[in-house]
Design an enzyme around this catalytic site. Structure first.
Site, PDB file in Angstrom:
ATOM      1  N   GLU A 307       9.825   4.757   3.768  1.00  0.00           N
ATOM      2  CA  GLU A 307      10.587   3.853   2.885  1.00  0.00           C
ATOM      3  C   GLU A 307       9.611   2.872   2.258  1.00  0.00           C
ATOM      4  O   GLU A 307       8.826   2.250   2.968  1.00  0.00           O
ATOM      5  CB  GLU A 307      11.650   3.083   3.684  1.00  0.00           C
ATOM      6  N   CYS A 341      12.318  -6.031   0.207  1.00  0.00           N
ATOM      7  CA  CYS A 341      12.211  -4.840  -0.637  1.00  0.00           C
ATOM      8  C   CYS A 341      13.408  -4.754  -1.570  1.00  0.00           C
ATOM      9  O   CYS A 341      13.328  -4.218  -2.664  1.00  0.00           O
ATOM     10  CB  CYS A 341      12.138  -3.593   0.226  1.00  0.00           C
TER      11      CYS A 341
HETATM   12  P1  NAP Z   1       2.153  -2.750   3.958  1.00  0.00           P
HETATM   13  O1  NAP Z   1       1.037  -3.633   3.615  1.00  0.00           O
HETATM   14  O2  NAP Z   1       2.251  -1.435   3.307  1.00  0.00           O
HETATM   15  O3  NAP Z   1       2.092  -2.567   5.571  1.00  0.00           O
HETATM   16  C1  NAP Z   1       3.089  -1.847   6.256  1.00  0.00           C
HETATM   17  C2  NAP Z   1       2.506  -1.325   7.565  1.00  0.00           C
HETATM   18  O4  NAP Z   1       1.522  -0.325   7.257  1.00  0.00           O
HETATM   19  C3  NAP Z   1       1.806  -2.387   8.397  1.00  0.00           C
HETATM   20  O5  NAP Z   1       2.116  -2.214   9.752  1.00  0.00           O
HETATM   21  C4  NAP Z   1       0.337  -2.088   8.133  1.00  0.00           C
HETATM   22  O6  NAP Z   1      -0.502  -2.485   9.202  1.00  0.00           O
HETATM   23  C5  NAP Z   1       0.366  -0.582   8.010  1.00  0.00           C
HETATM   24  N1  NAP Z   1      -0.818  -0.011   7.343  1.00  0.00           N
HETATM   25  C6  NAP Z   1      -1.658  -0.602   6.455  1.00  0.00           C
HETATM   26  N2  NAP Z   1      -2.629   0.255   6.075  1.00  0.00           N
HETATM   27  C7  NAP Z   1      -2.396   1.411   6.735  1.00  0.00           C
HETATM   28  C8  NAP Z   1      -3.045   2.672   6.751  1.00  0.00           C
HETATM   29  N3  NAP Z   1      -4.141   2.923   6.019  1.00  0.00           N
HETATM   30  N4  NAP Z   1      -2.528   3.654   7.534  1.00  0.00           N
HETATM   31  C9  NAP Z   1      -1.418   3.442   8.269  1.00  0.00           C
HETATM   32  N5  NAP Z   1      -0.772   2.254   8.301  1.00  0.00           N
HETATM   33  C10 NAP Z   1      -1.238   1.254   7.538  1.00  0.00           C
HETATM   34  O7  NAP Z   1       3.567  -3.483   3.711  1.00  0.00           O
HETATM   35  P2  NAP Z   1       4.018  -4.975   4.063  1.00  0.00           P
HETATM   36  O8  NAP Z   1       3.289  -5.921   3.196  1.00  0.00           O
HETATM   37  O9  NAP Z   1       3.981  -5.188   5.538  1.00  0.00           O
HETATM   38  O10 NAP Z   1       5.550  -4.933   3.645  1.00  0.00           O
HETATM   39  C11 NAP Z   1       5.988  -5.134   2.352  1.00  0.00           C
HETATM   40  C12 NAP Z   1       6.255  -3.822   1.649  1.00  0.00           C
HETATM   41  O11 NAP Z   1       7.217  -3.072   2.381  1.00  0.00           O
HETATM   42  C13 NAP Z   1       6.846  -4.021   0.259  1.00  0.00           C
HETATM   43  O12 NAP Z   1       6.316  -3.072  -0.614  1.00  0.00           O
HETATM   44  C14 NAP Z   1       8.336  -3.777   0.502  1.00  0.00           C
HETATM   45  O13 NAP Z   1       9.041  -3.414  -0.654  1.00  0.00           O
HETATM   46  C15 NAP Z   1       8.282  -2.670   1.503  1.00  0.00           C
HETATM   47  N6  NAP Z   1       9.536  -2.581   2.267  1.00  0.00           N
HETATM   48  C16 NAP Z   1      10.374  -1.539   1.997  1.00  0.00           C
HETATM   49  C17 NAP Z   1      11.583  -1.437   2.664  1.00  0.00           C
HETATM   50  C18 NAP Z   1      12.529  -0.299   2.409  1.00  0.00           C
HETATM   51  O14 NAP Z   1      13.462  -0.112   3.177  1.00  0.00           O
HETATM   52  N7  NAP Z   1      12.339   0.472   1.374  1.00  0.00           N
HETATM   53  C19 NAP Z   1      11.941  -2.427   3.604  1.00  0.00           C
HETATM   54  C20 NAP Z   1      11.040  -3.466   3.852  1.00  0.00           C
HETATM   55  C21 NAP Z   1       9.839  -3.530   3.176  1.00  0.00           C
HETATM   56  P3  NAP Z   1      -1.355  -3.857   9.208  1.00  0.00           P
HETATM   57  O15 NAP Z   1      -0.504  -4.908   8.607  1.00  0.00           O
HETATM   58  O16 NAP Z   1      -1.588  -4.094  10.644  1.00  0.00           O
HETATM   59  O17 NAP Z   1      -2.598  -3.572   8.467  1.00  0.00           O
END
Ligand code: NAP
Length: 541
Positions: A307, A341
């Site tokens: 997602e 999101c």
């Molecule tokens: P993010 O930066 O993509 O991080 C999400 C998770 O991915 C974190 O646990 C992060 O770990 C991990 N991660 C980072 N690099 C990675 C890699 N190379 N391989 C595997 N995992 C990795 O997102 P965020 O800033 O936490 O959250 C905001 C985003 O989530 C926004 O784009 C929002 O729209 C989206 N979101 C979507 C939904 C939905 O239901 N569609 C709901 C909520 C949020 P670390 O932080 O430890 O590096």
């Protein structure tokens, strides 16, 4: 017999309806004090039920004022490998545990979350800066997910089916090649767990989304390695609490493993390790699609439930109730500082009412109090990090040079060591990157339209398709919007919020296009099936 209606946790609403708002506030305030008194402790990871420490630690600070919440382990690739092994070791016994027992463990977990809801909500507010109402609401959603998925598992009898020979052979000649044997053939169709799942969670809903994803994986018989957000934004303490509550509820050792540490290392190991059968991820589009590409480039066939982001539009049509629209859009755009999101980040309003709508919107937004979200009267807390604030200031500068700031655009000095920003409304033209890029900060673009057709075209003209809203009193527009809008979660004339606040059991929360890979929603009847593979077993006597 019809199933009884799903009962949501609805904590704040229940207190308010019984005239006990003061009691709600007292419970939150007391919990916040207890949580603060525990600041600065050192926490382990849990692999196979054992406390595990790493060579380095991560310091989790509150975005509210920089105070140290706790010291966590900077887990490594090696820890991820150990956790994957522990999860693999627990798989056989857990997947053969009866579905009723699994459902009952997650109902126990829901009860434990419910008992500790104010404490968990207070940690969440300190950890990511949510207001008390948003935090308690998020814990409620986590509880709802566990109960809803337990109900679904039972309603589907653990997803086991026996098909009947008579029905399937009724019009098939026995001489036809491939016809079922005329001897007695017993067929069972079952859904089975894939194996070990990596659960990778975002910072913005670290309680509900982490709990929902982990429950989805485990209740269907998979085992899990769970990693909360641990880098630029940190939500490791709520992640640890989830682990502790699940353990208390009876989730056996090794079935749920908790790691803290960077996504680029731990998350990446979950993606590239052949011992992981599936990944359930919520986060940004860049990370989500990057993970899938990497796994497939290496020839690793995994199941991905992914997602991602949103750039969610709302259309305000001529004749709409403008008070309702202004109120619904203001809370959708600026609740939790636009870091949802589902947040509304684009408004398309009919030219003839644009000025009137914008002034009502500004009037509403002006009333939002900005500051320490632990306080009852505060609507907007800090942004999650310095990076998020940089995104905000860069976007404001771009808006100044290419369009107009209609409201806000400034840093707010609260006297605390955090990044506080004004809710900001800008006018830019449709080609601007600010209209197309997910910013994830409190910035809302406003554009005018003349024909409804143009409004829908512009609303759809982004790579995402998560949520969308419409304010209109014309039935024709409502049906055209519902027919043509490219988004999974759609609301019409919703006064509480134009695009946010899906309720488990009532809505499903689902993205289309660049917002999701599978197009199946959470809190939905089709969620659990994604965590299982189907098998048809035929025995002829
Ligand atoms: P993010 O930066 O993509 O991080 C999400 C998770 O991915 C974190 O646990 C992060 O770990 C991990 N991660 C980072 N690099 C990675 C890699 N190379 N391989 C595997 N995992 C990795 O997102 P965020 O800033 O936490 O959250 C905001 C985003 O989530 C926004 O784009 C929002 O729209 C989206 N979101 C979507 C939904 C939905 O239901 N569609 C709901 C909520 C949020 P670390 O932080 O430890 O590096």
């Amino acid at each position: 017999m019809a199933r009884p209606a799903f009962l949501n946790e609805f904590t704040y609403r229940n207190f308010a309806e019984s005239g006990k708002e003061a009691e709600f506030d007292r419970l939150f305030d007391d919990a916040a004090q207890r949580v603060k008194a525990q600041f600065g402790k050192k926490y382990p990871m849990y692999i196979g039920g054992r406390e595990t420490f790493a060579a380095e630690t991560l310091i989790e600070k509150s975005p509210i004022d920089g105070s140290v919440i706790g010291y966590f382990q900077k887990g490594t690739r090696e820890h991820a490998k150990q956790a994957i092994q522990a999860a693999a070791g627990a798989l056989q016994s857990w997947s053969s545990t009866g579905y009723r027992e699994r459902a009952s463990i997650f109902r126990n977990a829901a009860a434990i979350f419910s008992k500790n809801k104010f404490e968990l909500a207070a940690i969440l507010s300190y950890e990511n800066g949510k207001s008390r109402y948003e935090s308690v609401g998020e814990v409620d959603e986590a509880i709802d997910f566990m109960r809803y998925y337990a109900d679904e598992l039972e309603a589907n009898k653990g997803f086991l089916r026996r098909t009947h020979l008579k029905q399937s052979t009724a019009k098939v000649s026995a001489s036809f090649q491939g016809a079922p044997s005329m001897k007695s053939e017993k067929v069972t169709i079952r859904m089975m767990p894939f194996g070990v799942f990596g659960v990778i969670a975002p910072f913005n809903f670290p309680v509900s989304i982490s709990t929902g994803m982990s429950t989805g994986a485990m209740i269907t018989g998979n085992t899990v390695v769970f990693k909360p957000s641990s880098s630029d934004s940190m939500t490791m303490l709520t992640g640890l609490k989830i682990y502790e509550y699940m353990k208390q509820a009876g989730v056996p050792q090794g079935v749920f493993n908790y790691l803290s540490g960077p996504g680029s290392e731990i998350g990446d190991e979950l993606v590239v390790n052949p011992g992981v059968a599936g990944i359930v991820f919520t986060g940004s589009r860049a990370v989500g699609t990057g993970m899938i590409t990497k796994a497939y480039e290496r020839g690793l066939q995994k199941t991905f439930i992914v997602e991602m982001g949103g750039k969610n539009p709302v259309i305000v049509s001529k004749g709409a109730d403008l008070d309702e629209a202004a109120s619904g859009i203001a809370s959708a755009a600026f609740g939790f500082c636009g870091q949802k999101c589902s947040a509304c980040s684009r408004v398309y309003v009919h030219e003839s009412i644009k000025e009137q709508f914008v002034s009502k919107l500004i009037e509403k937004v002006r009333s939002f109090k900005i500051g320490n979200p632990i306080r009852k009267d505060v609507y907007m807390g800090p942004l999650i990090s310095a990076n998020a604030f940089r995104t905000y200031s860069d976007a404001v500068e771009k808006a100044k040079s290419t369009g107009r700031i209609l409201y806000g655009g400034n840093k707010v000095n609260t006297g605390m060591d955090g990044y506080y920003a004004e809710p900001t409304i800008i006018e830019v033209n449709h080609e601007s990157e600010l209209v197309h890029t997910e910013l994830f900060v409190p910035i809302l673009t406003v554009e005018g339209f003349r024909g409804f057709d143009d409004a829908i075209r512009m609303a759809n003209d982004v790579e995402y398709g998560l949520t969308a809203g419409l304010y209109s009193k014309k039935r024709k527009e409502v049906s055209e919007f519902l027919e043509r809008i490219e988004a999974g979660t759609v609301y019409v004339n919703r006064d509480t919020s134009a695009t946010t606040g899906a309720i488990v059991g009532l809505h499903t929360f689902v993205g289309w296009k660049g917002s999701s890979v599978n197009g199946k929603g959470s809190g939905s009847k089709f969620y659990l099936q994604q965590f299982m593979k189907e098998q048809s077993m035929s025995i002829t006597k």
